[in-house]
Design a protein around this motif. Structure first.
Motif, PDB file in Angstrom:
ATOM      1  N   VAL A  34      -6.609  -4.109  -3.147  1.00 43.50           N
ATOM      2  CA  VAL A  34      -7.001  -4.459  -1.776  1.00 43.50           C
ATOM      3  C   VAL A  34      -7.481  -3.242  -0.995  1.00 43.50           C
ATOM      4  O   VAL A  34      -8.505  -3.288  -0.317  1.00 43.50           O
ATOM      5  N   LEU A  35      -6.735  -2.145  -1.087  1.00 45.84           N
ATOM      6  CA  LEU A  35      -7.059  -0.959  -0.294  1.00 45.84           C
ATOM      7  C   LEU A  35      -7.829   0.100  -1.078  1.00 45.84           C
ATOM      8  O   LEU A  35      -8.425   1.001  -0.493  1.00 45.84           O
ATOM      9  N   GLY A  36      -7.753   0.024  -2.401  1.00 47.86           N
ATOM     10  CA  GLY A  36      -8.428   1.022  -3.229  1.00 47.86           C
ATOM     11  C   GLY A  36      -7.738   2.372  -3.192  1.00 47.86           C
ATOM     12  O   GLY A  36      -8.380   3.401  -3.401  1.00 47.86           O
ATOM     13  N   LEU A  37      -6.443   2.370  -2.927  1.00 49.05           N
ATOM     14  CA  LEU A  37      -5.670   3.610  -2.815  1.00 49.05           C
ATOM     15  C   LEU A  37      -4.409   3.541  -3.669  1.00 49.05           C
ATOM     16  O   LEU A  37      -3.847   2.461  -3.861  1.00 49.05           O
ATOM     17  N   PRO A  38      -3.933   4.686  -4.150  1.00 44.84           N
ATOM     18  CA  PRO A  38      -2.650   4.697  -4.842  1.00 44.84           C
ATOM     19  C   PRO A  38      -1.517   4.348  -3.871  1.00 44.84           C
ATOM     20  O   PRO A  38      -1.588   4.655  -2.681  1.00 44.84           O
ATOM     21  N   ALA A  39      -0.485   3.713  -4.386  1.00 48.25           N
ATOM     22  CA  ALA A  39       0.639   3.269  -3.553  1.00 48.25           C
ATOM     23  C   ALA A  39       1.332   4.433  -2.863  1.00 48.25           C
ATOM     24  O   ALA A  39       1.834   4.285  -1.742  1.00 48.25           O
ATOM     25  N   GLU A  40       1.345   5.607  -3.494  1.00 49.92           N
ATOM     26  CA  GLU A  40       2.003   6.775  -2.880  1.00 49.92           C
ATOM     27  C   GLU A  40       1.320   7.167  -1.567  1.00 49.92           C
ATOM     28  O   GLU A  40       1.980   7.550  -0.601  1.00 49.92           O
ATOM     29  N   ILE A  41       0.005   7.071  -1.530  1.00 48.95           N
ATOM     30  CA  ILE A  41      -0.734   7.409  -0.306  1.00 48.95           C
ATOM     31  C   ILE A  41      -0.450   6.381   0.784  1.00 48.95           C
ATOM     32  O   ILE A  41      -0.273   6.721   1.946  1.00 48.95           O
ATOM     33  N   VAL A  42      -0.378   5.111   0.401  1.00 54.00           N
ATOM     34  CA  VAL A  42      -0.077   4.059   1.370  1.00 54.00           C
ATOM     35  C   VAL A  42       1.330   4.256   1.935  1.00 54.00           C
ATOM     36  O   VAL A  42       1.543   4.163   3.150  1.00 54.00           O
ATOM     37  N   GLU A  43       2.287   4.571   1.066  1.00 52.11           N
ATOM     38  CA  GLU A  43       3.669   4.803   1.523  1.00 52.11           C
ATOM     39  C   GLU A  43       3.740   5.998   2.471  1.00 52.11           C
ATOM     40  O   GLU A  43       4.428   5.959   3.484  1.00 52.11           O
ATOM     41  N   GLU A  44       3.023   7.062   2.132  1.00 53.05           N
ATOM     42  CA  GLU A  44       3.004   8.245   2.986  1.00 53.05           C
ATOM     43  C   GLU A  44       2.360   7.927   4.334  1.00 53.05           C
ATOM     44  O   GLU A  44       2.815   8.394   5.380  1.00 53.05           O
TER      45      GLU A  44
END
Length: 197
Positions: A126-136
């Motif tokens: 959906v976001l095209g980002l790794p989950a670690e970046i989203v969590e941060e």
């Protein structure tokens, strides 16, 4: 025992104090469907937060408003949709204080492997980002301020969070190299090198 400032704290709980608009405990419990005297477990709190976050999804809000128009029942209290930021504030308030019952083992293992894998997949697709970046990003006060804005991108992220557990922690804490294979968190004393003379 109860979780709070003395035991393992999630990253969201540690920054919640600075972002709160000072919601009362009674209001927070009511918003998430708990009675005033009830002291929920961490799992019950997370489940209530996830369910409330789903109700903030724009499609659900539209459907509820349409249903109320069709029923021709106008009730000012029931007609107001839940605000995602208020629900998040209520969750973080209850999580950061002495308002829930849990032990450190339960707090550490709150995110299941399946839940984490589904979240990682959703972040990538959906976001095209790794989950670690989203969590941060979830922990960043500037990001949270931006998330409350009226832009298409902020709306896109709010819709994503409404369908994927809100701003609650969705990744398990890393075990670290020295903690591989151990049950529970690694103590700091176990990661320090011994001084030799």
């Amino acid at each position: 025992t109860s979780c709070g400032r003395r035991s393992y704290r999630t990253p969201l709980a540690s920054i919640a104090h600075g972002l709160c608009r000072h919601i009362s405990t009674i209001a927070a419990k009511s918003m998430l469907g708990f009675s005033e005297k009830q002291k929920p477990t961490i799992r019950e709190l997370r489940h209530a937060y996830f369910e409330a976050a789903k109700l903030c999804h724009p499609d659900v809000v539209k459907q509820q408003q349409q249903q109320q128009r069709d029923d021709d029942e106008f009730d000012a209290i029931d007609n107001t949709p839940l605000d995602f930021r208020d629900i998040t504030e209520a969750y973080e308030h209850l999580l950061s204080g002495d308002h829930i019952e849990c032990d450190s083992e339960e707090m550490y293992n709150i995110v299941t492997t399946t839940e984490e894998e589904e979240y990682r997949h959703a972040c990538e697709t959906v976001l095209g980002l790794p989950a670690e970046i989203v969590e941060e990003s979830k922990q960043n006060p500037m990001f949270r301020h931006w998330l409350g804005g009226n832009t298409d991108a902020a709306h896109h992220w709010r819709v994503f969070f409404a369908g994927n557990g809100g701003l609650a922690q969705k990744l398990r804490p890393p075990a670290g190299y020295l903690g591989k294979g151990k049950e529970g968190p690694v103590k700091k004393s176990e990661t320090r090198r011994k001084r030799t003379r």
